[in-house]
Design an enzyme around this catalytic site. Structure first.
Site, PDB file in Angstrom:
ATOM      1  N   HIS A 361       2.507   7.394   3.399  1.00  0.00           N
ATOM      2  CA  HIS A 361       2.106   6.934   4.642  1.00  0.00           C
ATOM      3  C   HIS A 361       3.196   6.534   5.592  1.00  0.00           C
ATOM      4  CE1 HIS A 361      -2.295   5.939   4.129  1.00  0.00           C
ATOM      5  NE2 HIS A 361      -1.813   5.853   2.887  1.00  0.00           N
ATOM      6  N   LYS A 552      -0.867  -3.945  16.489  1.00  0.00           N
ATOM      7  CA  LYS A 552      -0.404  -3.221  15.244  1.00  0.00           C
ATOM      8  C   LYS A 552       0.512  -4.338  14.533  1.00  0.00           C
ATOM      9  CE  LYS A 552       0.128   0.719  17.536  1.00  0.00           C
ATOM     10  NZ  LYS A 552      -0.404   1.606  16.676  1.00  0.00           N
ATOM     11  N   ARG A 553       0.979  -3.876  13.328  1.00  0.00           N
ATOM     12  CA  ARG A 553       1.989  -4.750  12.701  1.00  0.00           C
ATOM     13  C   ARG A 553       3.350  -4.612  13.477  1.00  0.00           C
ATOM     14  NH1 ARG A 553       5.673  -2.655   8.943  1.00  0.00           N
ATOM     15  NH2 ARG A 553       4.504  -0.677   9.081  1.00  0.00           N
ATOM     16  N   LYS A 558       7.324   0.480  16.191  1.00  0.00           N
ATOM     17  CA  LYS A 558       6.043   0.349  16.977  1.00  0.00           C
ATOM     18  C   LYS A 558       6.445   0.040  18.398  1.00  0.00           C
ATOM     19  CE  LYS A 558       3.326  -0.378  12.807  1.00  0.00           C
ATOM     20  NZ  LYS A 558       2.364   0.912  12.860  1.00  0.00           N
ATOM     21  N   THR A 662      -4.560   4.133  12.986  1.00  0.00           N
ATOM     22  CA  THR A 662      -6.283   3.969  12.780  1.00  0.00           C
ATOM     23  C   THR A 662      -6.784   3.290  14.010  1.00  0.00           C
ATOM     24  OG1 THR A 662      -6.274   2.473  11.163  1.00  0.00           O
ATOM     25  CG2 THR A 662      -6.511   4.574  10.598  1.00  0.00           C
ATOM     26  N   LYS A 666      -9.978   3.650  16.564  1.00  0.00           N
ATOM     27  CA  LYS A 666     -10.977   2.819  16.997  1.00  0.00           C
ATOM     28  C   LYS A 666     -11.148   2.432  18.474  1.00  0.00           C
ATOM     29  CE  LYS A 666      -9.403   0.449  12.302  1.00  0.00           C
ATOM     30  NZ  LYS A 666      -8.731  -0.450  12.069  1.00  0.00           N
TER      31      LYS A 666
END
Length: 817
Positions: A361, A552-553, A558, A662, A666
């Site tokens: 991942h 998100k985390r 990110k 993901t 969504k």
């Protein structure tokens, strides 16, 4: 894929109401008149369990007695979300529940709201695992999800008065939890430490201490499939919970030491591992759940057999290693086969390599787990012996495949150095049948960069399975208005089990009336979220602004920092007079993120976002055109409210760093447009929804790599872009820290001297795309037309399709008859 029609309820409204009355009386000990919504929630859950029980037993029976290979999904996380509404939907009982609860004098939403969300995951990894076990059951594939029953989750996030993240225990198990069935009769013994001795020519592990792994079973009902699978989570208990002799000496804490030591294993998800004790606890956790799960699978598939033929084990069950956390399962199965069942090395290795598959991942080297061999030797001495032997066999095999000595050295599972380390991703790749990435770009980079040496020599092991999400929870439950509109537009609700049917909405993007209905759905969702934000967080939002979301985390790659710097730059434009507030498109920027407790810069970024919100939201010069909202403790419940209300979704990670994502799926499925880089599954989303319906910016993977090679100087970008300079200067000069220039000094220093994920390099391109976004948003019909096309072309991103890919290409199994 098998066509599935909507589930038919096994119960009438009157029967459901009678069931609730009975459970209130005999389980809760209250009458309907005395009951609270919490009582009705527990009673309703027990009624649903009652009606699922026969299908659950039948699924288990058919799995063991049939010849369909089962799937064991080994994952450190299962971020399930609330259970009741999802179970009602999949079992076809939503209407009966709603009517029964109303007949008893309660509001269905009040009953749903009292359920505490299970603290069994953190982010995308756990939510993916939850989607996958939902899809496995919905497709009728027999499966176990295997993990840990964390007592306190990862943590409950709160913000202090200075905007800092504070971690508190998540007491999700404090109240009655009606979904998990504890089965003490099927516990497993898991051991640690000690030494390995030789007895009668055989290696024998003599552990120093053991814990009891007690299974807690959760039903996983499939949507309209008639099948109910099992999520089996292990809770750690001590065999010697209480020392009465010590207690009677008034040494009360010492009396419960064994209990505390054992139960620490299943206390929290991802204990802080910056200390040796924390590292040891993480490894204990990982071994604990895979050891219990492997022994459990042998018990399930060979009931009552003292000497089963375990050469058939790979035909009974295939195990998917969800990231590196469960990889210790490979030496554990070897140990079981050799030490407990007497198989020779070659036979054991043949069974093991046919049993496991590995999902990677990440592309970040620091996220590919590497354990000190010394630690494994201390905690699991027999396993370290087996790992060393796997390494030696593997090196011998490599010498038959290549003469490149440097490559062989690079591929070592156990490093050759003074303090050797075990590379868990390498162990998983050598010890499993298949290795898959989770998006097309990620899988290519996995083969070309991260595990290149392995793909060179074992190319047939590597494949791709792009992630997906379940449409049942993330459209039907999260967005009932859109769900109803989709069914109206398609003339069927079969899209819930065949999401590619959404393609039928594409012609309706040209129908102005349908697009206006779609826009009305989005506006109603925004108004609902506004009420939710006020009720739950005390925030005042304006539903007539653009809802621009980044959830998100919190991690540097990110790039939440890119979003907040762009927002600060817009604020600086207004404050300097360069831009009139009257000309600014009204925008509400919503963040949701947790940071790992020990992640210093990430936690500082959270503090910065909160303080930018404090300043911007209260500045009359902005005239309400910019609003920043950071709800604490982002979870599945919040996601189900926020995602349907979002206009613009941020997917702005540095190219080549996000495995898949993901959340991006969504949001697209719920009619948000995406601004993003060519990273992870963004690439496939853009290809499917159309480049003209996706806001692309930023460097490509190749451009990022080239800039790294040529030497990246972030300060150069700071000096070249006045808006970027103004934004960073505002952070530096104390604008968002009550005049204190030291508060964010480490963050500013990192931006200007390191900026490893090139936030500054992509800032200008990111800022430039905003004008295109705002121009389109000012044309509501055209914006919503593109949003409809996003929904229509996102059907590929169903977790049902992901699971079908696994079935066809990796697991080679099929649904039960």
């Amino acid at each position: 894929m098998t066509e599935i029609t909507a589930p038919k309820s096994p119960v009438t409204t009157a029967e459901f109401a009678d069931g609730i009355r009975e459970q209130l009386k005999y389980s809760q000990g209250v009458t309907v008149e005395q009951a609270t919504p919490a009582d009705v929630y527990v009673a309703s859950s027990l009624v649903v369990r009652h009606y699922l029980q026969d299908a659950w037993f039948k699924t288990q029976q058919d799995m063991v007695n049939g010849n369909t290979k089962a799937v064991g999904y080994l994952s450190a996380e299962f971020l399930m979300g609330k259970q009741l509404r999802n179970a009602l939907l999949n079992a076809g009982m939503i209407d009966q529940f709603d009517e029964a609860v109303k007949d008893l004098g309660f509001e269905p939403q009040d009953v749903i709201d009292v359920e505490h969300e299970p603290g069994l995951g953190n982010g995308g990894l756990g939510r993916l695992a939850a989607c996958f076990i939902d899809s496995l059951a919905s497709l009728g594939v027999p499966a176990f999800g295997y993990g840990i029953q964390y007592k306190y989750g990862i943590f409950e996030q709160v913000f202090d008065k200075d905007g800092k993240q504070i971690e508190k225990p998540d007491y999700w198990l404090t109240n009655e939890e009606p979904w998990g069935h504890i089965d003490y009769n099927r516990s497993q013994k898991v051991s640690f430490g000690g030494e390995v001795v030789e007895e009668n020519g055989k290696k024998v592990w003599k552990p120093a201490w053991s814990v009891r792994a007690v299974p807690v079973d959760y039903m996983v009902p499939g949507y309209a499939s008639g099948r109910v699978n099992t999520l089996r989570l292990w809770s750690a208990k001590s065999y010697d919970e209480f020392d009465l002799l010590t207690f009677n000496k008034s040494e009360y804490l010492d009396a419960v030491k064994p209990q505390v030591k054992a139960e620490n294993i299943s206390k929290i998800l991802y204990p802080e591992d910056s200390t040796p004790q924390g590292k040891a606890l993480r490894l204990e956790q990982q071994y604990f759940f895979v050891a219990a799960s492997l022994h459990d699978a042998i018990r399930v598939f060979y009931p009552g057999q003292s000497k089963p033929d375990l050469t058939t084990f790979p035909s009974k069950i295939t195990f998917q290693l969800n990231d590196t956390h469960p990889v210790i399962g490979i030496p554990e199965l070897m140990r079981i086969l050799i030490d407990e069942y007497g198989y020779d090395w070659d036979t054991a290795w043949s069974i093991t390599t046919k049993t496991f598959n590995y999902t990677c991942h990440t592309l970040l080297p620091e996220a590919l787990e590497v354990w000190p061999a010394k630690l494994i030797s201390e905690l699991l001495p027999r396993h370290m012996e087996i790992i060393n032997e796997i390494n030696e066999h593997f090196l011998a095999e490599l010498k038959t495949k290549t003469r490149d000595k440097a490559k062989i050295e690079r591929m070592r599972i156990v490093t050759d150095e003074e303090n050797p380390k075990v590379r868990m991703a390498y162990l998983a790749t050598a010890g499993g049948s298949h290795v898959n990435g989770v998006a097309e770009l990620h899988s290519e980079l996995l083969k070309d960069v991260t595990l290149r040496d392995f793909s060179d020599l074992y190319g047939d092991k590597f494949t791709n399975v792009t992630n997906g999400v379940t449409p049942r929870r993330f459209i039907r439950l999260a967005n009932p208005r859109l769900s109803a509109l989709i069914t109206e537009g398609l003339g069927t609700d079969k899209w819930l089990s065949d999401l590619e049917l959404l393609k039928g909405l594409e012609p309706l993007a040209k129908d102005d009336e349908f697009v206006k209905k779609f826009a009305a759905v989005k506006q109603a969702n925004k108004e609902d979220f506004t009420a939710y934000a006020k009720r739950e967080y005390g925030f005042d939002l304006d539903p007539n602004t653009m809802f621009n979301t980044m959830v998100k985390r919190l991690h540097e790659y990110k790039r939440q920092s890119l979003k907040i710097l762009a927002l600060i730059a817009k604020y600086a434009d207004i404050k300097s007079g360069r831009v009139s507030a009257d000309d600014v498109l009204p925008r509400t920027v919503i963040f949701g993120a947790k940071s790992a407790p020990g992640y210093y810069l990430a936690k500082m970024t959270i503090q910065l976002i909160n303080n930018v919100a404090r300043v911007v939201n209260n500045d009359p010069d902005v005239k309400g055109k910019l609003h920043v909202f950071f709800p604490w403790n982002y979870n599945v419940r919040l996601a189900q409210h926020l995602i349907p209300a979002t206009d613009l979704d941020e997917q702005i990670s540095q190219a080549g760093k996000e495995a898949s994502g993901t959340g991006n799926m969504k949001f697209a499925l719920n009619g948000a447009l995406t601004v993003g880089t060519l990273d992870g599954a963004n690439v496939e989303i853009r290809e499917r929804v159309g480049a003209e319906n996706f806001f692309l910016f930023g460097m490509t993977v190749d451009e990022v790599d080239k800039l790294y090679e040529n030497g990246y100087s972030p300060a150069k970008y700071y000096e070249a872009d006045p808006r970027l300079k103004a934004a960073i200067d505002m952070v530096s000069d104390g604008t968002f820290s009550n005049g204190d220039r030291n508060t964010y000094a480490p963050l500013v220093a990192d931006w200007l001297t390191k900026d490893w994920f090139m936030t500054l390099a992509d800032f200008t391109a990111y800022s430039s795309i905003q004008s295109e976004i705002e121009a389109l948003y000012r044309d509501p019909l055209e914006w919503n037309r593109k949003a409809v096309l996003n929904v229509a072309n996102s059907g590929y991103f169903s977790s049902d399709r992901s699971i079908q890919d696994y079935l066809d290409n990796i697991w080679h199994t099929s649904p039960l008859a």
